[in-house]
Design an enzyme around this catalytic site. Sequence first.
Site, PDB file in Angstrom:
ATOM      1  CE  LYS A  93      -1.233  25.902  18.290  1.00 18.21           C
ATOM      2  NZ  LYS A  93      -1.580  26.923  17.312  1.00 18.21           N
ATOM      3  CE1 TYR A 114       0.777  30.302  52.498  1.00 20.03           C
ATOM      4  CE2 TYR A 114       0.061  29.263  50.450  1.00 20.03           C
ATOM      5  CZ  TYR A 114       1.002  29.424  51.465  1.00 20.03           C
ATOM      6  OH  TYR A 114       2.164  28.711  51.419  1.00 20.03           O
TER       7      TYR A 114
HETATM    8  C1  LIG Z   1      -2.797  26.511  16.724  1.00 11.03           C
HETATM    9  C2  LIG Z   1      -3.083  26.656  15.291  1.00 11.03           C
HETATM   10  C3  LIG Z   1      -3.967  25.768  14.658  1.00 11.03           C
HETATM   11  C4  LIG Z   1      -4.812  24.757  15.410  1.00 11.03           C
HETATM   12  O1  LIG Z   1      -5.955  25.416  15.907  1.00 11.03           O
HETATM   13  P1  LIG Z   1      -7.157  24.654  16.585  1.00 11.03           P
HETATM   14  O2  LIG Z   1      -8.200  25.700  16.757  1.00 11.03           O
HETATM   15  O3  LIG Z   1      -6.658  24.135  17.892  1.00 11.03           O
HETATM   16  O4  LIG Z   1      -7.564  23.557  15.676  1.00 11.03           O
HETATM   17  C5  LIG Z   1      -4.102  25.870  13.280  1.00 11.03           C
HETATM   18  N1  LIG Z   1      -3.416  26.808  12.571  1.00 11.03           N
HETATM   19  C6  LIG Z   1      -2.595  27.683  13.160  1.00 11.03           C
HETATM   20  C7  LIG Z   1      -1.875  28.678  12.320  1.00 11.03           C
HETATM   21  C8  LIG Z   1      -2.405  27.651  14.534  1.00 11.03           C
HETATM   22  O5  LIG Z   1      -1.597  28.549  15.106  1.00 11.03           O
END
Ligand SMILES: *Cc1c(COP(=O)(O)O)cnc(C)c1O
Length: 384
Positions: free
Chosen positions: A41, A276
């Site tokens: 993701k 800035y």
């Molecule tokens: C993002 C996510 C993961 C992965 O988590 P990590 O800590 O990066 O391994 C796993 N399960 C769900 C439901 C998530 O939203």
Amino acid sequence: MIDYSDHRPTQAIVDLTAIRHNIHLVESQLKDNQQIYATVKADGYGHGAVPIARAALQAGATGLAVATVDEGIELRSQGFSQVPILILGLTDSRGIAEILHYNLTITVSHLDFFKLAYEQLEETNQLGLLNLYKLTFHLALDTGMGRIGLRSVEEIEAFKAGIKAYPWTNWEGVFTHFSTAGGGPEEYIEEQYNKWVELTEAIPEAVKVRHIANSGMGMWHLDYPTDIVRLGIAMYGIDPKDDFENPITKDLRPALQLVSELIYVKKVEKGSKVSYGATYEASEDEWIGTIPIGYADGWLRHYKGVSLNVDGQACPIVGTINMDQLMIRLPREYPIGTNVTLIGTDYKGTNHASTIAKEVGTIGYEILTSIGPRVTRVYLDDSY
Ligand SMILES: *Cc1c(COP(=O)(O)O)cnc(C)c1O
């Protein structure tokens, strides 16, 4: 995302060999029947979802996980046509036609989804899709994260009774998410696990796939059984707690380096102001270098105190970080074109994403996912 550019030397260099190494490391801890779903993701945590997904599947991952339907469609469109793609977040029932068409496995928390999805297909004259495809879903259970999912046996009983009205669905899995596997009270893990056991006793046996592990659970708590590890941050080589000392995660290899070059170097006199707001004043005659990266690239304004690495030396960012550029103080004159490492593992800890995270009060996840689409991604891969 910019794939290649000669015009700006700011690049995220992603080592796909490291991704495979990290997957193998987790795999070596798993039993034969346990699988890894590579979590890609947020554009593969900023690394690029497509190359990461490819490397992960080469290394033995058997599925992909993303947060949204759009991310799933993107992967299907890039050629990942067969592999299971699990959407971890809840989705809008109005997207049912695409969910079916792209064969995405969705997460469900509420029976209403199916009713609304059916109505949507009816309204758009697409009920015929249900003769072609089955909607595969995993039910989310909330065992203590407080985010999505059913929370009680009564809710599960109602779901079981209600789902019978939707024979066009395939209830494949059930899962939960732990809130303290990556930091927080350890006892809470056991509490959540006990809740999981209580709730899953009410899940029909036909629902075969039962999973509870993110990276933290997959690295440290495999004594709690899971059919799938939804592997995210550890696959990218970062410890979920940003800990360098942990014996289990110390062999992870960070996959991403963020590099740039000095594009301008000048000597400023004592008392000169930089950037800035004129908040920085040179306390003596100083060499100041300019780097083409800024907050719009994900190098956020509050990273101000962080040092970048030039020729093995820590060079502090001086003055405010701009949208597209920032300035650092150099120990001496360096030629234009000199390499600058923003994130990299060549110097012990100094420019590690986890070190930066601790310095600026966040977590490695956020440092990586903040790197914006304007930063060119370059891939290293020793498998060719
Ligand atoms: C993002 C996510 C993961 C992965 O988590 P990590 O800590 O990066 O391994 C796993 N399960 C769900 C439901 C998530 O939203």
